[in-house]
Design a protein around this motif. Structure first.
Motif, PDB file in Angstrom:
ATOM      1  N   VAL C  48       0.041   8.345  -2.061  1.00 43.15           N
ATOM      2  CA  VAL C  48       1.166   9.284  -2.045  1.00 43.15           C
ATOM      3  C   VAL C  48       1.445   9.919  -3.398  1.00 43.15           C
ATOM      4  N   THR C  49       0.614   9.587  -4.419  1.00 37.93           N
ATOM      5  CA  THR C  49       1.013   9.994  -5.760  1.00 37.93           C
ATOM      6  C   THR C  49       0.503  11.359  -6.200  1.00 37.93           C
ATOM      7  N   SER C  50       0.058  12.206  -5.265  1.00 33.77           N
ATOM      8  CA  SER C  50      -0.437  13.500  -5.738  1.00 33.77           C
ATOM      9  C   SER C  50       0.709  14.414  -6.168  1.00 33.77           C
ATOM     10  N   SER C  55       6.546  10.659  -4.438  1.00 33.46           N
ATOM     11  CA  SER C  55       6.378   9.338  -5.066  1.00 33.46           C
ATOM     12  C   SER C  55       7.730   8.707  -5.347  1.00 33.46           C
ATOM     13  N   ILE C  56       8.682   9.543  -5.802  1.00 40.25           N
ATOM     14  CA  ILE C  56      10.000   8.992  -6.093  1.00 40.25           C
ATOM     15  C   ILE C  56      10.657   8.507  -4.799  1.00 40.25           C
ATOM     16  N   VAL C  57      10.536   9.312  -3.746  1.00 39.69           N
ATOM     17  CA  VAL C  57      11.110   8.898  -2.461  1.00 39.69           C
ATOM     18  C   VAL C  57      10.481   7.589  -2.008  1.00 39.69           C
ATOM     19  N   ALA C  61      12.234   4.001  -1.343  1.00 39.45           N
ATOM     20  CA  ALA C  61      12.103   3.336  -0.046  1.00 39.45           C
ATOM     21  C   ALA C  61      11.574   1.914  -0.218  1.00 39.45           C
ATOM     22  N   VAL C  62      10.527   1.765  -1.026  1.00 40.23           N
ATOM     23  CA  VAL C  62       9.943   0.432  -1.221  1.00 40.23           C
ATOM     24  C   VAL C  62      10.951  -0.494  -1.900  1.00 40.23           C
ATOM     25  N   THR C  63      11.650   0.012  -2.928  1.00 36.60           N
ATOM     26  CA  THR C  63      12.636  -0.825  -3.615  1.00 36.60           C
ATOM     27  C   THR C  63      13.679  -1.340  -2.628  1.00 36.60           C
ATOM     28  N   LEU C  64      14.200  -0.441  -1.781  1.00 32.95           N
ATOM     29  CA  LEU C  64      15.204  -0.859  -0.810  1.00 32.95           C
ATOM     30  C   LEU C  64      14.646  -1.906   0.142  1.00 32.95           C
ATOM     31  N   ILE C 158       5.294   2.655 -12.157  1.00 33.11           N
ATOM     32  CA  ILE C 158       3.871   2.983 -12.203  1.00 33.11           C
ATOM     33  C   ILE C 158       3.578   4.181 -11.306  1.00 33.11           C
ATOM     34  N   LEU C 159       4.185   4.182 -10.127  1.00 32.48           N
ATOM     35  CA  LEU C 159       3.983   5.281  -9.181  1.00 32.48           C
ATOM     36  C   LEU C 159       4.337   6.610  -9.826  1.00 32.48           C
TER      37      LEU C 159
END
Lengths: 247, 202, 246
Positions: C48-50, C55-57, C61-64, C158-159
């Motif tokens: 997703v990092t292109s 990437s921020i979204v 999402a992952v943090t939550l 990192i993302l």
């Protein structure tokens, strides 16, 4: 130590609790999500006539998109014979909404050709009518689709917009991400001087016929060929409608 | 023909690891020796091959609007898919433990890892978004698994050789594995030119 | 789930936010970074990092998901039957991920479409499972929650670094597709649309016309492997204790 019955009950309760939470949330957000999906589609449709709008489609609010659709866009559905069909026929084809905008090209593509129905969006600006047509085909990895706007002579292209399911970012995905690509289609013509249907081809290494060819994306030959094929076949399916309208 | 077509496409052209970079965690963690990589690769082929058709049936017959409940239950897709995968992995674990304790001891710790291998769930989700039919989903499961197997065995072999190379200390191990995978990914991109339809004799 | 599945038990009876809690938040940013040290959650980091904005979204999402699944697992940790531990954890994660997906679909459809299957893949993002196993099953809810936030941030950091490099060099833009306020660099022929226009005939760089040529390697997912490799190299040069001696 937990016994088997406890394990079963625990798993069951957990599953029921999470399924309940999810179904509540799903039905709670369904309307909003459906609306968001519709607006996304409408933005794509409008961006094919981007040159006729005062504002960049990506900068518009959702409400502005809906307003333009309400005030300046008429929608019709046509069948493979070029006849405008009634709402009942759309519902009968499997779209409960009964509106031309409910037609999913992905589903239509799987039907036999003579049973398909296609949406047509008629955009009016400054007393002129522009017809927006939907096409769908295959790219390198997966499906690609697009909207092509033609003038009321059913020959000159006003603009186009493309999207894809999973083309390679930076290569095939440029059909959507790079506005310069769709801009190349402006002013191209569907019919040649003799009135023969020629469509517009995406070519590699230099355009020789500026009326019917546009430059491809370097490194994305298969996606470019997919666009060529999609346009040729997809717009030809609208030909009976063109002929009826031209009279 | 469809079967061969999808198999070749998923094993080589759209390799789950080298084109989509799925299942990277176990791919990088378990690729230090060929022997373990081989075992894990086989287990992935097996699990992917079984779960794909099962998830296809669940998606079509239970969750879809044409399924037995006649309602759109797709929001339960993640939970059901992952439950199928977890129970299949547990089943595989039980079977291997019963019939081949030797293989179990060598594979044992890696089996639970397969549950959280993104390639397995990712495969099922790709199957949904690409609207495969049953035959295609079987082919996709086996082909995808085979592609994953190939990739992990290949990198394990390279990493074994890498031990004799003079790599800068901070880059040793993990860092080098990332860069190697990147190079392999670029090499695999050249397979994009293959036309699976032509190979399948269409 | 790779090299760091050792159970980390934190001693009890501490203030609500003491030194140890702070360490839970900062440790994953450096010494115990989920991507470059624990090798967890690589798949989504590559795919997703292109672009920076998705990437921020994704990072949020992952943090939550990590934080809340850590919290719920920790709350239930004494009640969860051992035999079905994994399935129970997965059900909790899958529920939270579906919640995130439904919310995104309703409130930011364009991003949802861009992230597509990768939202679902948060379920198998090894960071989530890895933290549940290594931390939440053995620690109290509040600390597990903080551990989740810390790991989510370490992953997100990192993302974002990868995506900034990839978007800047690959497309000549930054924050493309995000709300207009963040349009710092972008390709445009309109003056004042971006602070820096990489494809403009006016503004900064106008004397060479469209002055930036996209680096197509950076757009491919492969590029993020090289970038992570590079990040690991730099990280370990300055943090000698992480160097792989084998």
């Amino acid at each position: 130590m937990h016994n088997t019955r406890y394990t079963l009950i625990f798993t069951l309760v957990l599953t029921i609790v999470s399924a309940t939470i999810l179904s509540l949330l799903f039905f709670g957000t369904k309307d909003r999500a459906d609306l968001a999906a519709k607006i996304f589609e409408k933005r794509a449709i409008l961006s094919s006539v981007g040159t006729l709008l005062d504002k960049d489609v990506s900068q518009m609010t959702d409400q502005e998109v809906l307003d333009i659709f309400k005030n300046q866009v008429e929608q019709e559905a046509v069948d493979a014979q070029g006849n405008v069909v009634e709402s009942a026929k759309i519902t009968q084809s499997g779209y409960n909404g009964g509106l031309p905008e409910d037609i999913e090209m992905a589903k239509e593509r799987k039907k036999p050709e003579d049973q398909r129905i296609y949406p047509v969006y008629i955009f009016s600006a400054n007393g002129e009518k522009v017809y927006i047509l939907s096409v769908r085909g295959n790219g390198l990895w997966d499906e690609i689709w697009g909207n092509v706007a033609v003038k009321s002579d059913f020959n000159t292209i006003v603009g186009a917009s493309f999207d894809h399911k999973g083309e390679t970012p930076g290569l095939g995905a440029e059909i959507k991400d790079n506005p310069a690509f769709s801009a190349r289609f402006r002013g191209k013509e569907l019919y040649d001087n003799q009135g023969q249907y020629t469509s517009v081809a995406v070519v590699k290494g230099g355009v020789k016929d500026p009326d019917h060819q546009v430059d491809g994306i370097s490194g994305a030959t298969i996606t470019s060929n997919g666009v060529t094929e999609m346009l040729y076949r997809g717009l030809k399916e609208y030909e009976p409608f063109f002929n009826k309208e031209k009279g | 023909m469809d079967f061969i077509n999808v198999f070749i496409k998923s094993a080589f052209i759209e390799n789950l690891v080298l084109a989509y970079f799925l299942g990277m965690c176990s791919y990088l963690a378990v690729s230090k020796s060929i022997k373990t990589a081989f075992g894990l690769g086989l287990a992935v082929i097996f699990v992917l091959g079984i779960t794909m058709p099962i998830n296809w049936v669940i998606n079509e017959k239970i969750l879809g609007e044409n399924g037995i409940f006649h309602t759109d239950l797709t929001f339960l897709r993640f939970i059901l898919f992952i439950a199928v995968i977890a129970s299949m992995v547990q089943l595989v674990e039980l079977v291997i433990e019963k019939f081949s304790p030797a293989l179990y001891t060598s594979l044992g710790i890696f089996l639970p890892l397969i549950t959280v291998n993104c390639a397995i769930l990712g495969g099922s989700l790709f199957m949904v978004s690409r609207e495969y039919n049953f035959t295609q989903s079987v082919a996709f499961g086996l082909g995808g698994g085979f592609g994953w197997f190939l990739a992990i065995v290949a990198i394990a072999a390279i990493r074994e050789k890498m031990r004799y190379s003079n790599v800068p200390a901070p880059l040793r191990g993990l860092g080098m594995a990332f860069i190697l995978t990147g190079l392999m990914g670029i090499a695999f991109m050249s397979l994009m030119g293959i036309d699976p339809a032509a190979l399948a004799g269409k | 789930m790779a090299e760091a599945t050792v159970k980390e038990v934190v001693q009890e009876k501490e203030p609500l936010f003491g030194k140890k809690e702070k360490k839970l938040l900062t440790d994953p940013l450096n010494d115990n970074n989920p991507i470059t040290v624990q090798v967890l959650g690589i798949c989504s980091a590559l795919a997703v990092t292109s672009l920076v904005y998705p990437s921020i979204v994704m990072a949020i999402a992952v943090t939550l998901v990590v934080a809340f699944s850590n919290l719920f697992t920790s709350l239930l940790r004494t009640y969860i039957p051992k035999q079905v531990r994994m399935i129970v954890q997965l059900v909790i994660i899958a529920t939270l991920v579906t919640v995130v997906e439904l919310i995104l679909k309703a409130f930011n459809y364009a991003i949802w479409k861009q992230l597509s299957v990768f939202i679902g893949l948060i379920i198998t993002n090894c960071i989530v499972m890895g933290r549940l196993e290594a931390f939440a099953m053995a620690n109290k809810p509040w600390r597990s929650f903080l551990d989740g936030i810390g790991n989510g941030l370490g992953y997100g950091g990192i993302l974002v670094i990868i995506s900034i490099i990839r978007e800047l060099f690959g497309k000549g833009t930054l924050f493309a597709g995000s709300p207009a306020a963040l349009n710092i660099i972008g390709p445009s022929n309109e003056i004042n649309k971006y602070w820096i226009n990489t494809a403009s005939s006016s503004g900064f760089g106008h004397w060479v016309g469209s002055w930036y040529f996209n680096n197509n390697l950076m757009v491919l997912s492969t590029a993020s492997l090289f970038i992570i490799g590079g990040i690991i190299w730099i990280h370990r040069t300055y943090n000698k204790k992480l160097v792989d001696i084998s």
